[in-house]
Design a protein around this motif. Structure first.
Motif, PDB file in Angstrom:
ATOM      1  N   PRO A  14       0.798  -1.227   0.000  1.00  0.00           N
ATOM      2  CA  PRO A  14       0.000   0.000   0.000  1.00  0.00           C
ATOM      3  C   PRO A  14       0.830   1.277   0.000  1.00  0.00           C
ATOM      4  O   PRO A  14       0.507   2.230  -0.723  1.00  0.00           O
ATOM      5  CB  PRO A  14      -0.832  -0.125   1.280  1.00  0.00           C
ATOM      6  CG  PRO A  14      -1.017  -1.599   1.431  1.00  0.00           C
ATOM      7  CD  PRO A  14       0.296  -2.195   1.006  1.00  0.00           C
ATOM      8  N   ALA A  15       1.919   1.321   0.781  1.00  0.00           N
ATOM      9  CA  ALA A  15       2.759   2.525   0.821  1.00  0.00           C
ATOM     10  C   ALA A  15       3.408   2.786  -0.526  1.00  0.00           C
ATOM     11  O   ALA A  15       3.421   3.925  -1.020  1.00  0.00           O
ATOM     12  CB  ALA A  15       3.831   2.393   1.907  1.00  0.00           C
ATOM     13  N   GLY A  16       3.958   1.747  -1.134  1.00  0.00           N
ATOM     14  CA  GLY A  16       4.618   1.909  -2.425  1.00  0.00           C
ATOM     15  C   GLY A  16       3.640   2.251  -3.538  1.00  0.00           C
ATOM     16  O   GLY A  16       3.926   3.105  -4.394  1.00  0.00           O
ATOM     17  N   TRP A  52     -12.101  -2.073   7.187  1.00  0.00           N
ATOM     18  CA  TRP A  52     -13.092  -1.070   7.591  1.00  0.00           C
ATOM     19  C   TRP A  52     -12.488   0.304   7.860  1.00  0.00           C
ATOM     20  O   TRP A  52     -13.223   1.299   7.943  1.00  0.00           O
ATOM     21  CB  TRP A  52     -13.787  -1.526   8.886  1.00  0.00           C
ATOM     22  CG  TRP A  52     -14.771  -2.629   8.714  1.00  0.00           C
ATOM     23  CD1 TRP A  52     -14.513  -3.964   8.569  1.00  0.00           C
ATOM     24  CD2 TRP A  52     -16.194  -2.498   8.672  1.00  0.00           C
ATOM     25  NE1 TRP A  52     -15.680  -4.689   8.450  1.00  0.00           N
ATOM     26  CE2 TRP A  52     -16.738  -3.800   8.517  1.00  0.00           C
ATOM     27  CE3 TRP A  52     -17.073  -1.422   8.770  1.00  0.00           C
ATOM     28  CZ2 TRP A  52     -18.096  -4.046   8.446  1.00  0.00           C
ATOM     29  CZ3 TRP A  52     -18.440  -1.669   8.710  1.00  0.00           C
ATOM     30  CH2 TRP A  52     -18.937  -2.960   8.541  1.00  0.00           C
ATOM     31  N   ASP A  53     -11.174   0.386   8.078  1.00  0.00           N
ATOM     32  CA  ASP A  53     -10.617   1.590   8.691  1.00  0.00           C
ATOM     33  C   ASP A  53      -9.894   2.528   7.720  1.00  0.00           C
ATOM     34  O   ASP A  53      -8.928   3.189   8.091  1.00  0.00           O
ATOM     35  CB  ASP A  53      -9.671   1.217   9.840  1.00  0.00           C
ATOM     36  CG  ASP A  53      -8.568   0.259   9.412  1.00  0.00           C
ATOM     37  OD1 ASP A  53      -8.555  -0.159   8.245  1.00  0.00           O
ATOM     38  OD2 ASP A  53      -7.708  -0.060  10.259  1.00  0.00           O
ATOM     39  N   ASP A 287       5.381   1.041   6.942  1.00  0.00           N
ATOM     40  CA  ASP A 287       5.878   0.365   8.143  1.00  0.00           C
ATOM     41  C   ASP A 287       7.381   0.465   8.331  1.00  0.00           C
ATOM     42  O   ASP A 287       7.876   0.351   9.452  1.00  0.00           O
ATOM     43  CB  ASP A 287       5.483  -1.118   8.102  1.00  0.00           C
ATOM     44  CG  ASP A 287       3.999  -1.339   8.319  1.00  0.00           C
ATOM     45  OD1 ASP A 287       3.324  -0.387   8.759  1.00  0.00           O
ATOM     46  OD2 ASP A 287       3.513  -2.450   8.049  1.00  0.00           O
ATOM     47  N   ILE A 288       8.144   0.656   7.268  1.00  0.00           N
ATOM     48  CA  ILE A 288       9.599   0.720   7.380  1.00  0.00           C
ATOM     49  C   ILE A 288      10.064   1.990   8.066  1.00  0.00           C
ATOM     50  O   ILE A 288      11.183   2.077   8.568  1.00  0.00           O
ATOM     51  CB  ILE A 288      10.261   0.613   5.978  1.00  0.00           C
ATOM     52  CG1 ILE A 288      11.778   0.431   6.066  1.00  0.00           C
ATOM     53  CG2 ILE A 288       9.925   1.830   5.128  1.00  0.00           C
ATOM     54  CD1 ILE A 288      12.208  -0.840   6.715  1.00  0.00           C
ATOM     55  N   LEU A 297      -1.310   2.379  10.634  1.00  0.00           N
ATOM     56  CA  LEU A 297      -2.522   1.915   9.982  1.00  0.00           C
ATOM     57  C   LEU A 297      -2.461   2.331   8.519  1.00  0.00           C
ATOM     58  O   LEU A 297      -1.606   3.136   8.131  1.00  0.00           O
ATOM     59  CB  LEU A 297      -3.768   2.544  10.635  1.00  0.00           C
ATOM     60  CG  LEU A 297      -4.043   2.189  12.105  1.00  0.00           C
ATOM     61  CD1 LEU A 297      -5.164   3.072  12.645  1.00  0.00           C
ATOM     62  CD2 LEU A 297      -4.423   0.727  12.242  1.00  0.00           C
ATOM     63  N   LEU A 298      -3.397   1.815   7.714  1.00  0.00           N
ATOM     64  CA  LEU A 298      -3.407   2.185   6.301  1.00  0.00           C
ATOM     65  C   LEU A 298      -3.540   3.695   6.112  1.00  0.00           C
ATOM     66  O   LEU A 298      -2.898   4.275   5.235  1.00  0.00           O
ATOM     67  CB  LEU A 298      -4.558   1.471   5.583  1.00  0.00           C
ATOM     68  CG  LEU A 298      -4.323  -0.006   5.257  1.00  0.00           C
ATOM     69  CD1 LEU A 298      -5.611  -0.643   4.777  1.00  0.00           C
ATOM     70  CD2 LEU A 298      -3.232  -0.178   4.226  1.00  0.00           C
ATOM     71  N   ILE A 299      -4.350   4.344   6.952  1.00  0.00           N
ATOM     72  CA  ILE A 299      -4.507   5.793   6.803  1.00  0.00           C
ATOM     73  C   ILE A 299      -3.176   6.503   7.031  1.00  0.00           C
ATOM     74  O   ILE A 299      -2.862   7.497   6.370  1.00  0.00           O
ATOM     75  CB  ILE A 299      -5.583   6.342   7.753  1.00  0.00           C
ATOM     76  CG1 ILE A 299      -5.327   5.925   9.206  1.00  0.00           C
ATOM     77  CG2 ILE A 299      -6.959   5.916   7.306  1.00  0.00           C
ATOM     78  CD1 ILE A 299      -6.249   6.592  10.210  1.00  0.00           C
ATOM     79  N   GLY A 300      -2.376   5.980   7.967  1.00  0.00           N
ATOM     80  CA  GLY A 300      -1.064   6.568   8.205  1.00  0.00           C
ATOM     81  C   GLY A 300      -0.110   6.293   7.060  1.00  0.00           C
ATOM     82  O   GLY A 300       0.724   7.140   6.714  1.00  0.00           O
TER      83      GLY A 300
END
Length: 350
Positions: A14-16, A52-53, A287-288, A297-300
């Motif tokens: 997701p981040a990439g 959900w978040d 996360d790295i 979290l995904l939002i972060g």
């Protein structure tokens, strides 16, 4: 020399993926390199779990969410390489040279690390011949609930993932037995109770010691389980075996001596909320990256990606505006918006 990119993103989770979209939004020539054959990162491990978040997003299955992330990442046509492991990164003057396992070299003005916790591989059964059943009925993740309908299932593992699968499959399965090598499950107590209430049978101090194939040797038909305390062995007929023993995390890259980035907890890089690390030209997201106030979290992750790309933009072009223009006012989307609106409101032919 090969093409030189403004930014090379290492990692296709997701981040990439969001970084690839946002760097295109900021007009950067972008390459993304992912070690696995598929894009999506850890979300791929749970394709049938509901997410959900994510703000403003209705609950969505992990597999569908990955599909949407990939589509978004490709909006500005970045170069994407999958099945390509990065081994080593070195700096040469103002460029970074990225060495991949296939012997290729990639050149970039900046690097955006989005490798999460590293390359993720499930801890597999060490029983002889187990690997031949991986294309049949031995599973290390649940790709589709449909195949478990009305099946006798055994799940090996006692952590949160194992018990979660037991709970989620219990309305569909004919029977579910969870076996765990230790005396007590390590999952959350509430989830364990939910599994028990759903009729899941739990046996601790127990391990799988043998897999027995069907007559044509194409799938597992029985498993032998042994209790470490009583030494009793039981041969069970089964339809599906799920192994949830956790994951091995492999660091996906190394740096030359000229590149020094402080680490936290022996892996995560210390940095800033802006995505900057201690090494000029190397940025991080997801996360790295570790910094005070981090939201894991995904939002972060998405905020990390946008911040890192904005930092890359001003690193390469000091006079550039610090932030990307919002999509509702961005000329880059005018043509795309028009096409979507025209398709949505096109007259329906009788």
């Amino acid at each position: 020399m090969q093409n030189i990119y403004d930014v090379t993103i290492i990692g296709g989770g997701p981040a990439g993926l969001y970084s690839a979209f946002y760097s295109g939004l900021r007009g950067l020539k972008t390459k993304l390199i992912e070690s696995q054959q598929e894009l999506g990162g850890k979300v791929l491990l749970y394709p049938e779990k509901l997410i959900w978040d994510v703000g403003g997003h209705p609950p969505v299955l992990g597999g569908q969410f990955v599909k949407q992330l990939v589509e978004q990442a490709k909006v500005f046509d970045p170069t994407i390489l999958t099945g390509t492991k990065v081994d080593f990164v070195e700096r040469q003057d103002d460029l970074f040279i990225i060495h991949t396992a296939d012997g290729s070299l990639h050149y970039s003005k900046t690097i955006l690390l989005a490798v999460g916790g590293g390359i993720i591989n499930p801890q597999k059964l060490t029983l002889e011949g187990a690997e031949k059943y991986e294309m049949a009925n031995l599973h290390y993740t649940v790709q589709s609930y449909q195949r478990f309908v009305n099946k006798d299932i055994i799940i090996s593992g006692g952590g949160n993932a194992a018990i979660d699968w037991a709970v989620e499959l219990s309305p569909l399965a004919k029977s579910i037995t969870v076996i765990y090598r230790k005396e007590k499950l390590s999952a959350h107590e509430a989830t364990i109770q939910e599994a028990i209430n759903a009729g899941v049978k739990i046996e601790c101090n127990t391990t799988i010691t043998k897999l027995i194939s069907n007559a044509d040797k194409t799938a597992i038909q029985f498993v032998t389980c042994e209790n470490a305390i009583t030494k009793e062995s039981i041969v069970r007929p089964i339809d599906e075996v799920i192994v949830s023993h956790g994951y091995n995390y492999e660091a996906s890259l190394e740096f030359d001596q000229a590149i020094a980035i402080p680490k936290k907890d022996d892996y995560y890089f210390e940095g800033k909320a802006t995505g900057e690390t201690a090494q000029p030209g190397i940025f991080a997201a997801g996360d790295i990256l570790s910094f005070e106030g981090k939201v894991n979290l995904l939002i972060g992750t998405f905020q990390d990606a946008a911040n890192a790309v904005n930092s890359i933009k001003t690193y390469l072009e000091p006079d550039a505006y610090r932030y990307g223009m919002v999509s509702s006012h961005n000329d880059l989307f005018k043509e795309k918006n028009r096409a979507i609106i025209e398709e949505r409101f096109a007259p329906v032919e009788n």
